[in-house]
Design an enzyme around this catalytic site. Sequence first.
Site, mmCIF file in Angstrom:
data_model
loop_
_atom_site.group_PDB
_atom_site.id
_atom_site.type_symbol
_atom_site.label_atom_id
_atom_site.label_comp_id
_atom_site.label_asym_id
_atom_site.label_seq_id
_atom_site.Cartn_x
_atom_site.Cartn_y
_atom_site.Cartn_z
ATOM 1 N N ASP A 158 43.603 -24.360 10.640
ATOM 2 C CA ASP A 158 44.967 -24.459 10.101
ATOM 3 C C ASP A 158 45.651 -25.722 10.602
ATOM 4 O OD1 ASP A 158 47.969 -22.372 10.225
ATOM 5 O OD2 ASP A 158 47.160 -23.659 8.639
ATOM 6 N N ASN B 60 45.075 -22.836 3.563
ATOM 7 C CA ASN B 60 45.538 -23.950 2.730
ATOM 8 C C ASN B 60 44.462 -24.662 1.925
ATOM 9 O OD1 ASN B 60 47.199 -24.498 5.705
ATOM 10 N ND2 ASN B 60 48.319 -23.808 3.882
ATOM 11 N N LYS C 101 44.542 -31.148 7.336
ATOM 12 C CA LYS C 101 43.622 -30.680 6.276
ATOM 13 C C LYS C 101 42.418 -31.610 6.128
ATOM 14 C CE LYS C 101 46.708 -27.762 6.375
ATOM 15 N NZ LYS C 101 46.507 -26.696 7.378
HETATM 16 O O1 LIG Z 1 49.949 -29.447 7.501
HETATM 17 C C1 LIG Z 1 49.820 -28.251 7.699
HETATM 18 N N1 LIG Z 1 49.327 -27.808 8.872
HETATM 19 C C2 LIG Z 1 48.908 -28.763 9.898
HETATM 20 C C3 LIG Z 1 50.096 -29.283 10.733
HETATM 21 C C4 LIG Z 1 49.719 -30.389 11.680
HETATM 22 C C5 LIG Z 1 48.556 -29.978 12.565
HETATM 23 C C6 LIG Z 1 48.386 -30.930 13.730
HETATM 24 N N2 LIG Z 1 47.386 -30.352 14.616
HETATM 25 C C7 LIG Z 1 47.493 -29.166 15.211
HETATM 26 C C8 LIG Z 1 46.371 -28.967 16.002
HETATM 27 C C9 LIG Z 1 45.562 -30.090 15.852
HETATM 28 C C10 LIG Z 1 44.332 -30.457 16.432
HETATM 29 N N3 LIG Z 1 43.788 -31.660 16.105
HETATM 30 C C11 LIG Z 1 44.436 -32.478 15.240
HETATM 31 C C12 LIG Z 1 45.646 -32.162 14.637
HETATM 32 C C13 LIG Z 1 46.207 -30.956 14.966
HETATM 33 C C14 LIG Z 1 50.296 -27.273 6.681
HETATM 34 C C15 LIG Z 1 51.110 -27.734 5.650
HETATM 35 C C16 LIG Z 1 51.599 -26.848 4.673
HETATM 36 C C17 LIG Z 1 52.459 -27.341 3.566
HETATM 37 C C18 LIG Z 1 53.434 -28.307 3.832
HETATM 38 C C19 LIG Z 1 54.237 -28.772 2.819
HETATM 39 C C20 LIG Z 1 54.094 -28.258 1.517
HETATM 40 F F1 LIG Z 1 54.900 -28.697 0.544
HETATM 41 C C21 LIG Z 1 53.131 -27.309 1.243
HETATM 42 C C22 LIG Z 1 52.312 -26.853 2.276
HETATM 43 C C23 LIG Z 1 51.286 -25.476 4.741
HETATM 44 C C24 LIG Z 1 50.453 -25.021 5.769
HETATM 45 O O2 LIG Z 1 50.113 -23.705 5.867
HETATM 46 C C25 LIG Z 1 49.952 -25.905 6.728
HETATM 47 O O3 LIG Z 1 49.127 -25.401 7.709
HETATM 48 MG MG LIG Z 2 48.490 -23.441 7.187
#
Ligand SMILES: O=C(NCCCCCn1ccc2cnccc21)c1cc(-c2ccc(F)cc2)cc(O)c1O
Ligand SMILES: [Mg+2]
Length: 214
Positions: free
Chosen positions: A141, A170, A144
């Site tokens: 999660d 997602n 992506k």
């Molecule tokens: O971006 C998403 N999640 C990731 C967030 C950043 C993660 C960073 N991070 C954390 C641990 C880690 C370890 N290594 C590297 C990087 C790491 C996300 C976005 C949406 C979404 C957003 C806008 C929209 F219009 C529609 C949908 C919905 C979701 O459910 C999501 O999960």
């Molecule tokens: Mg998510």
Amino acid sequence: TQTTRPQRILAAVQKNATRGDPRSVVKAIDQFCRHKEWAMNVGDEKGCILDSVVTEVNPATVLELGTYCGYSTVRIASLLPSHAKLITLEFDPGNAAIARQVIAWAGLADKIQLVEGASGDWIPKLKEKFGIETFDLVFLDHWKDRYLPDTKLMEECGLLRKGSILLADNVICPGTPDYLEYIRNSPRYKSQYFKSHLEYTKAEDGLEKSVFLG
Ligand SMILES: O=C(NCCCCCn1ccc2cnccc21)c1cc(-c2ccc(F)cc2)cc(O)c1O
Ligand SMILES: [Mg+2]
């Protein structure tokens, strides 16, 4: 000075949830994100699918990539057997600080190890650092575009065993096309798509559940 959205989520938990009651923490976050401010938690609809997979797998070891505010961390940990361990990775220190407090409020800190940093850096170190052999369940999660490289990295690091389950959030929205292409066409995985909706919205999204065949 302005608070952050994770800080407002924590405040909603501390105001509306009962200490030591994980389900009330999950409910408080869902209420806040449905009625006050959208946030990227897996949410209640996909959360029910997550619950059913966790219950079915009954994992002793879980890796979560992407903690955010700890919503799915608490959801998963509340269903684990007593000696099970969940390692969750969060890149953003601010989010990690909030997640630690949400996890503490739920009373689940002894089941959860929150690690700050990037998946690409940490995955190769998990065995030696935490004495982990393999993961029974991985919940993807995070970024992506990291789902595919990190899945390959977990394979290379021997963190998956025959029967390990990958559950990816997602896969439709925002979408993980390269991961889906790989995991659905690889002879080393058996995949199943669980159609659902983007958290707190009517937009399509879903979870991809994949069994590593070894
Ligand atoms: O971006 C998403 N999640 C990731 C967030 C950043 C993660 C960073 N991070 C954390 C641990 C880690 C370890 N290594 C590297 C990087 C790491 C996300 C976005 C949406 C979404 C957003 C806008 C929209 F219009 C529609 C949908 C919905 C979701 O459910 C999501 O999960
Ligand atoms: Mg998510």
